[in-house]
Motif scaffolding. Structure first.
Motif, PDB file in Angstrom:
ATOM      1  N   THR A  39      -0.052   5.802   6.309  1.00  0.00           N
ATOM      2  CA  THR A  39       1.030   6.074   7.428  1.00  0.00           C
ATOM      3  C   THR A  39      -0.280   7.110   8.648  1.00  0.00           C
ATOM      4  N   VAL A  40      -0.267   6.352   9.924  1.00  0.00           N
ATOM      5  CA  VAL A  40      -0.877   7.827  10.654  1.00  0.00           C
ATOM      6  C   VAL A  40       0.091   8.925  10.951  1.00  0.00           C
ATOM      7  N   TRP A  41      -0.530   9.799  11.002  1.00  0.00           N
ATOM      8  CA  TRP A  41       0.106  11.932  10.870  1.00  0.00           C
ATOM      9  C   TRP A  41       0.047  11.912  12.210  1.00  0.00           C
ATOM     10  N   GLU A  42      -0.365  11.116  12.623  1.00  0.00           N
ATOM     11  CA  GLU A  42       0.185  11.767  14.671  1.00  0.00           C
ATOM     12  C   GLU A  42       0.799  10.439  14.875  1.00  0.00           C
ATOM     13  N   SER A  43       2.367  10.225  15.927  1.00  0.00           N
ATOM     14  CA  SER A  43       3.021   9.917  16.247  1.00  0.00           C
ATOM     15  C   SER A  43       4.591  10.217  16.271  1.00  0.00           C
ATOM     16  N   GLU A  44       4.966   9.890  17.070  1.00  0.00           N
ATOM     17  CA  GLU A  44       6.574  10.388  17.103  1.00  0.00           C
ATOM     18  C   GLU A  44       7.615  10.111  16.091  1.00  0.00           C
ATOM     19  N   PHE A  45       6.868   9.111  15.033  1.00  0.00           N
ATOM     20  CA  PHE A  45       7.940   8.732  13.709  1.00  0.00           C
ATOM     21  C   PHE A  45       7.631   9.934  12.782  1.00  0.00           C
ATOM     22  N   MET A  46       6.752  10.078  13.358  1.00  0.00           N
ATOM     23  CA  MET A  46       5.922  11.388  12.250  1.00  0.00           C
ATOM     24  C   MET A  46       6.282  12.631  12.708  1.00  0.00           C
ATOM     25  N   ASP A  47       6.768  12.596  14.027  1.00  0.00           N
ATOM     26  CA  ASP A  47       7.057  13.943  14.897  1.00  0.00           C
ATOM     27  C   ASP A  47       8.583  13.847  13.807  1.00  0.00           C
ATOM     28  N   LEU A  48       9.422  12.891  13.807  1.00  0.00           N
ATOM     29  CA  LEU A  48      10.661  13.484  13.353  1.00  0.00           C
ATOM     30  C   LEU A  48      10.743  13.407  12.052  1.00  0.00           C
ATOM     31  N   ARG A  49      10.308  12.402  11.101  1.00  0.00           N
ATOM     32  CA  ARG A  49       9.737  13.876   9.681  1.00  0.00           C
ATOM     33  C   ARG A  49       9.296  14.945   9.211  1.00  0.00           C
ATOM     34  N   GLY A  50       8.274  15.134  10.385  1.00  0.00           N
ATOM     35  CA  GLY A  50       8.199  16.544  10.131  1.00  0.00           C
ATOM     36  C   GLY A  50       7.093  17.160   9.571  1.00  0.00           C
ATOM     37  N   PRO A  51       6.859  18.346  10.164  1.00  0.00           N
ATOM     38  CA  PRO A  51       5.117  18.839   9.434  1.00  0.00           C
ATOM     39  C   PRO A  51       4.806  19.184   7.963  1.00  0.00           C
ATOM     40  N   ALA A  52       5.542  18.595   7.356  1.00  0.00           N
ATOM     41  CA  ALA A  52       4.959  18.961   6.346  1.00  0.00           C
ATOM     42  C   ALA A  52       4.453  17.748   5.704  1.00  0.00           C
ATOM     43  N   GLU A  53       5.267  16.616   6.742  1.00  0.00           N
ATOM     44  CA  GLU A  53       4.864  15.457   6.002  1.00  0.00           C
ATOM     45  C   GLU A  53       3.718  14.825   7.029  1.00  0.00           C
ATOM     46  N   GLN A  54       3.525  14.973   8.168  1.00  0.00           N
ATOM     47  CA  GLN A  54       2.541  15.648   9.130  1.00  0.00           C
ATOM     48  C   GLN A  54       1.313  15.811   7.864  1.00  0.00           C
ATOM     49  N   ALA A  55       1.815  16.770   7.127  1.00  0.00           N
ATOM     50  CA  ALA A  55      -0.346  17.371   6.924  1.00  0.00           C
ATOM     51  C   ALA A  55      -0.354  16.349   5.728  1.00  0.00           C
ATOM     52  N   GLY A  56       0.336  16.093   4.643  1.00  0.00           N
ATOM     53  CA  GLY A  56       0.511  15.357   4.116  1.00  0.00           C
ATOM     54  C   GLY A  56      -0.019  14.339   3.969  1.00  0.00           C
TER      55      GLY A  56
END
Length: 132
Positions: free
Chosen positions: A46-63
């Motif tokens: 997964t790309v960590w920067e997207s609208e979907f990942m904004d929905l998932r939240g910072p912890a998931e983006q960082a992961g």
């Protein structure tokens, strides 16, 4: 599988789902065991920067960013970034599905960003396994 049995390993959203780090190392050791010299390992994450990942939240983006850095540290090259989107027939359907999957944080995100479409993306990575 026997040692050096395959010339290609392809995984989608696999390494990023393996925890703890020692388990990732064991998975990569197993891949190296079964792949023949000169074989290729391909991965999609997964790309960590997207609208979907904004929905998932910072912890998931960082992961997901940590997962990408893990691939880099293990000799993978970034081949492509694929831009895509989750598109629902209506905002109500997006709320129903994403609310079920991700709970209140999804509903809060959709209330602040009312759209049945969420941009998303994937990265494609590749590694050629060195000869013995």
């Amino acid at each position: 599988l026997p040692d050096a049995a395959v010339d290609l390993v392809f995984g989608t959203w696999a390494i990023g789902a393996i925890s703890p780090p020692a388990a990732r190392a064991r998975a990569m050791d197993e891949i190296h065991r079964v792949i023949m010299p000169g074989g290729e390992v391909w991965a999609v994450e997964t790309v960590w920067e997207s609208e979907f990942m904004d929905l998932r939240g910072p912890a998931e983006q960082a992961g997901d960013l940590r997962t990408y850095r893990w691939y880099q540290s293990h000799g993978f090259e970034l081949v492509d970034v694929v831009k895509s989107a989750f598109v629902f027939p209506s905002l109500a359907e997006a709320e129903r599905v994403l609310g079920f999957m991700f709970g209140e944080k999804a509903l809060r995100y959709l209330a602040a960003h009312p759209s049945p479409r969420l941009a998303h993306g994937a990265i494609i990575l590749r590694k050629v396994v060195a000869g013995v």
